[in-house]
Structures are given as C-alpha cells and as structure tokens.
Design a protein around this motif. Structure first.
Motif, PDB file in Angstrom:
ATOM      1  N   THR A  79      -6.388   1.364 -10.917  1.00 34.43           N
ATOM      2  CA  THR A  79      -7.643   0.664 -11.210  1.00 34.43           C
ATOM      3  C   THR A  79      -8.825   1.335 -10.536  1.00 34.43           C
ATOM      4  N   ASN A  80      -8.569   2.054  -9.452  1.00 42.80           N
ATOM      5  CA  ASN A  80      -9.658   2.640  -8.659  1.00 42.80           C
ATOM      6  C   ASN A  80      -9.534   4.156  -8.529  1.00 42.80           C
ATOM      7  N   LYS A  81      -9.187   4.809  -9.620  1.00 40.26           N
ATOM      8  CA  LYS A  81      -9.026   6.263  -9.589  1.00 40.26           C
ATOM      9  C   LYS A  81     -10.343   6.934  -9.194  1.00 40.26           C
ATOM     10  N   GLY A  82     -10.243   7.897  -8.284  1.00 36.44           N
ATOM     11  CA  GLY A  82     -11.431   8.603  -7.825  1.00 36.44           C
ATOM     12  C   GLY A  82     -12.234   7.862  -6.779  1.00 36.44           C
ATOM     13  N   LYS A  83     -11.733   6.687  -6.355  1.00 33.24           N
ATOM     14  CA  LYS A  83     -12.430   5.879  -5.356  1.00 33.24           C
ATOM     15  C   LYS A  83     -11.458   5.558  -4.215  1.00 33.24           C
ATOM     16  N   PRO A  84     -11.257   6.508  -3.310  1.00 32.29           N
ATOM     17  CA  PRO A  84     -10.226   6.333  -2.276  1.00 32.29           C
ATOM     18  C   PRO A  84     -10.395   5.101  -1.398  1.00 32.29           C
ATOM     19  N   ILE A 135       2.459   5.782  -0.054  1.00 30.31           N
ATOM     20  CA  ILE A 135       1.207   5.521  -0.771  1.00 30.31           C
ATOM     21  C   ILE A 135       0.038   5.457   0.204  1.00 30.31           C
ATOM     22  N   LEU A 136       0.229   4.781   1.331  1.00 26.34           N
ATOM     23  CA  LEU A 136      -0.843   4.677   2.319  1.00 26.34           C
ATOM     24  C   LEU A 136      -1.232   6.049   2.863  1.00 26.34           C
ATOM     25  N   ILE A 137      -0.245   6.870   3.137  1.00 28.76           N
ATOM     26  CA  ILE A 137      -0.532   8.214   3.635  1.00 28.76           C
ATOM     27  C   ILE A 137      -1.377   8.988   2.619  1.00 28.76           C
ATOM     28  N   ASP A 138      -0.979   8.931   1.350  1.00 28.25           N
ATOM     29  CA  ASP A 138      -1.721   9.654   0.310  1.00 28.25           C
ATOM     30  C   ASP A 138      -3.154   9.152   0.191  1.00 28.25           C
ATOM     31  N   CYS A 139      -3.327   7.829   0.167  1.00 24.08           N
ATOM     32  CA  CYS A 139      -4.665   7.250  -0.003  1.00 24.08           C
ATOM     33  C   CYS A 139      -5.559   7.542   1.200  1.00 24.08           C
ATOM     34  N   LEU A 140      -5.016   7.387   2.391  1.00 26.85           N
ATOM     35  CA  LEU A 140      -5.811   7.638   3.587  1.00 26.85           C
ATOM     36  C   LEU A 140      -6.123   9.127   3.744  1.00 26.85           C
ATOM     37  N   ASP A 141      -5.174   9.972   3.383  1.00 27.20           N
ATOM     38  CA  ASP A 141      -5.398  11.411   3.413  1.00 27.20           C
ATOM     39  C   ASP A 141      -6.528  11.787   2.449  1.00 27.20           C
ATOM     40  N   LYS A 150     -10.449  15.912   6.670  1.00 26.45           N
ATOM     41  CA  LYS A 150      -9.039  15.973   6.300  1.00 26.45           C
ATOM     42  C   LYS A 150      -8.150  16.406   7.471  1.00 26.45           C
ATOM     43  N   ASN A 151      -8.654  17.340   8.290  1.00 27.12           N
ATOM     44  CA  ASN A 151      -7.847  17.839   9.402  1.00 27.12           C
ATOM     45  C   ASN A 151      -7.694  16.817  10.532  1.00 27.12           C
ATOM     46  N   GLU A 152      -8.422  15.697  10.438  1.00 27.17           N
ATOM     47  CA  GLU A 152      -8.338  14.662  11.474  1.00 27.17           C
ATOM     48  C   GLU A 152      -7.339  13.559  11.117  1.00 27.17           C
ATOM     49  N   PHE A 153      -6.800  13.625   9.901  1.00 26.81           N
ATOM     50  CA  PHE A 153      -5.875  12.564   9.484  1.00 26.81           C
ATOM     51  C   PHE A 153      -4.543  12.694  10.209  1.00 26.81           C
ATOM     52  N   ASN A 154      -4.024  11.537  10.622  1.00 30.10           N
ATOM     53  CA  ASN A 154      -2.742  11.470  11.319  1.00 30.10           C
ATOM     54  C   ASN A 154      -1.938  10.328  10.692  1.00 30.10           C
ATOM     55  N   PRO A 155      -0.662  10.542  10.372  1.00 30.39           N
ATOM     56  CA  PRO A 155       0.147   9.485   9.749  1.00 30.39           C
ATOM     57  C   PRO A 155       0.187   8.180  10.536  1.00 30.39           C
ATOM     58  N   ILE A 156      -0.097   8.239  11.844  1.00 31.03           N
ATOM     59  CA  ILE A 156      -0.076   7.000  12.627  1.00 31.03           C
ATOM     60  C   ILE A 156      -1.154   6.031  12.135  1.00 31.03           C
ATOM     61  N   ILE A 157      -2.180   6.570  11.485  1.00 30.52           N
ATOM     62  CA  ILE A 157      -3.220   5.715  10.895  1.00 30.52           C
ATOM     63  C   ILE A 157      -2.612   4.853   9.796  1.00 30.52           C
ATOM     64  N   ALA A 158      -1.730   5.446   8.997  1.00 35.21           N
ATOM     65  CA  ALA A 158      -1.057   4.684   7.941  1.00 35.21           C
ATOM     66  C   ALA A 158      -0.175   3.596   8.542  1.00 35.21           C
ATOM     67  N   LEU A 159       0.491   3.917   9.644  1.00 33.99           N
ATOM     68  CA  LEU A 159       1.329   2.929  10.318  1.00 33.99           C
ATOM     69  C   LEU A 159       0.474   1.778  10.850  1.00 33.99           C
ATOM     70  N   GLU A 160      -0.704   2.102  11.356  1.00 31.16           N
ATOM     71  CA  GLU A 160      -1.621   1.072  11.846  1.00 31.16           C
ATOM     72  C   GLU A 160      -2.052   0.149  10.708  1.00 31.16           C
ATOM     73  N   PHE A 161      -2.355   0.739   9.548  1.00 33.19           N
ATOM     74  CA  PHE A 161      -2.724  -0.066   8.386  1.00 33.19           C
ATOM     75  C   PHE A 161      -1.572  -0.966   7.955  1.00 33.19           C
ATOM     76  N   TRP A 162      -0.395  -0.376   7.864  1.00 35.67           N
ATOM     77  CA  TRP A 162       0.784  -1.130   7.427  1.00 35.67           C
ATOM     78  C   TRP A 162       1.030  -2.308   8.363  1.00 35.67           C
ATOM     79  N   SER A 163       0.949  -2.056   9.656  1.00 37.73           N
ATOM     80  CA  SER A 163       1.168  -3.115  10.642  1.00 37.73           C
ATOM     81  C   SER A 163       0.159  -4.249  10.467  1.00 37.73           C
TER      82      SER A 163
END
Length: 201
Positions: A79-84, A135-141, A150-163
């Motif tokens: 529904t939100n393609k191109g709008k991360p 999915i969260l990793i892809d969207c946040l990346d 982009k070089n500042e992204f860390n998967p722990i951010i996705a874990l924080e969102f999931w939590s």
C-alpha cells in the motif's frame, strides 16, 4: 446431521478454526482430533476425511495463521510502495491490530514450537523463518538509505521496533494498558517517536 457436510469445504475450515482455539487452549500434547470433532459437532471420524492425523491438522492450522500474518504485513508494504516511513508505520499498525483481533495467534506464534527464532551473537543477527524481523530490517534499511544514513543502520534497531510492537500488542490483549479511544493513534505516535529518536542517533 447430513453426512455430506463432512466432506465440504466449510467443515475443513471449521476444523482448522476450532483446532486453532483448541491448540491455543490445551497445547500440543492435549490436542486431539476427537476433541476438535466434538467442537465442530461432527463424528470423531469426520476430521480424518480432510486430515491424515493430528500433525496434519496442526500443520494446516499453522499454515493458515502464518499466511494471515504475512498477508497483513505485506499489505502495509504494498500500500505504501516508495514510502519507507509509511511502510514502517503500516507494519506497526498492522502488527498490533493483527494480534489484537486474533489474540489466539499471539500464543500460537510465541508460546509454541512454531519456527521463527532470531539468533544473536557478537552483535551479529541470523534468522531464517522470522518473517517479521526480515521485513522490519528491509523497511528500516530502506528508510536509512532514504535519509542518506544507510551505513548507520544496525539490525538491533529492528529488534527494538519488534520489541515495542510486541509489547504494545501484549499490553492491549491482556488489558494491562486500556485505550479508551483509538489505540491505533497511539501506536502511530509511538512509532513516529521511535523513528525520530533513531534518526537523531
């Protein structure tokens, strides 16, 4: 009862739906085809016309639950393609809403043997069947790429969102936090605050 009903699609769906409730209530060990048949108001032999055995029925229950969850998350992406940023918000809303509407899935997904683990060692993440995490990793990346970070992204951010999302869903389902108006507005605000805080890091 008309024996033809034993063979129709509605009975198969009913066996899956009632099986989900039973599995959530009694767990794998106490789950049986006979109990599901009783819940559906059919003979104890009727489920075997649609499923080979208990494991076959449980597999169908899990497949339905996982597909429903995946479709819910994908709808936010499509529904939100191109709008991360909107995709991230949509995933958050849909995640919480999915479990609030289907509380039995929360127990099935997180208190059963359903695959979906995320392994962490030396700050490295690995996962195979953790669909939401991927999915969260892809969207946040993508969002960090959009911000030029982009070089500042860390998967722990996705874990924080999931939590955060999981905590909200659990609070609402267990009535530990009771929103007297639309909880979705609060979910959006919490996600926006989290995103803004991460942008400033």
């Amino acid at each position: 009862m008309d024996k033809k009903k034993y063979h129709n699609k509605n009975l198969k769906e009913n066996l899956i739906n009632q099986g989900l409730h039973l599995l959530n209530e009694v767990g794998y060990e106490q789950f049986s085809m006979r109990k599901v048949a009783k819940l559906c108001g059919v003979s104890h032999n009727a489920p075997y016309r649609h499923f080979v055995d208990k494991e076959d029925l449980i597999k169908s229950i899990l497949e339905k639950a996982v597909k429903g969850f995946q479709d819910t998350l994908l709808s936010a992406i499509n529904t939100n393609k191109g709008k991360p940023l909107e995709q991230i918000k949509g995933i958050g809303i849909n995640y919480v809403n999915f479990f609030v509407r289907n509380p039995e899935y929360l127990n099935l997904f997180f208190n059963s043997e359903l695959k979906g683990e995320v392994y962490v060692k030396d700050k490295q993440f690995s996962f195979e069947d953790a669909y939401l995490f991927g999915i969260l990793i892809d969207c946040l990346d993508n969002y960090y790429d959009f911000l030029g970070k982009k070089n500042e992204f860390n998967p722990i951010i996705a874990l924080e969102f999931w939590s955060t999302l999981h905590g909200l869903a659990t609070f609402i389902i267990n009535k530990k936090v009771v929103f007297l108006d639309n909880y979705k507005d609060y979910v959006i605000e919490i996600i926006e605050r989290l995103v803004l805080r991460l942008e400033d890091k």
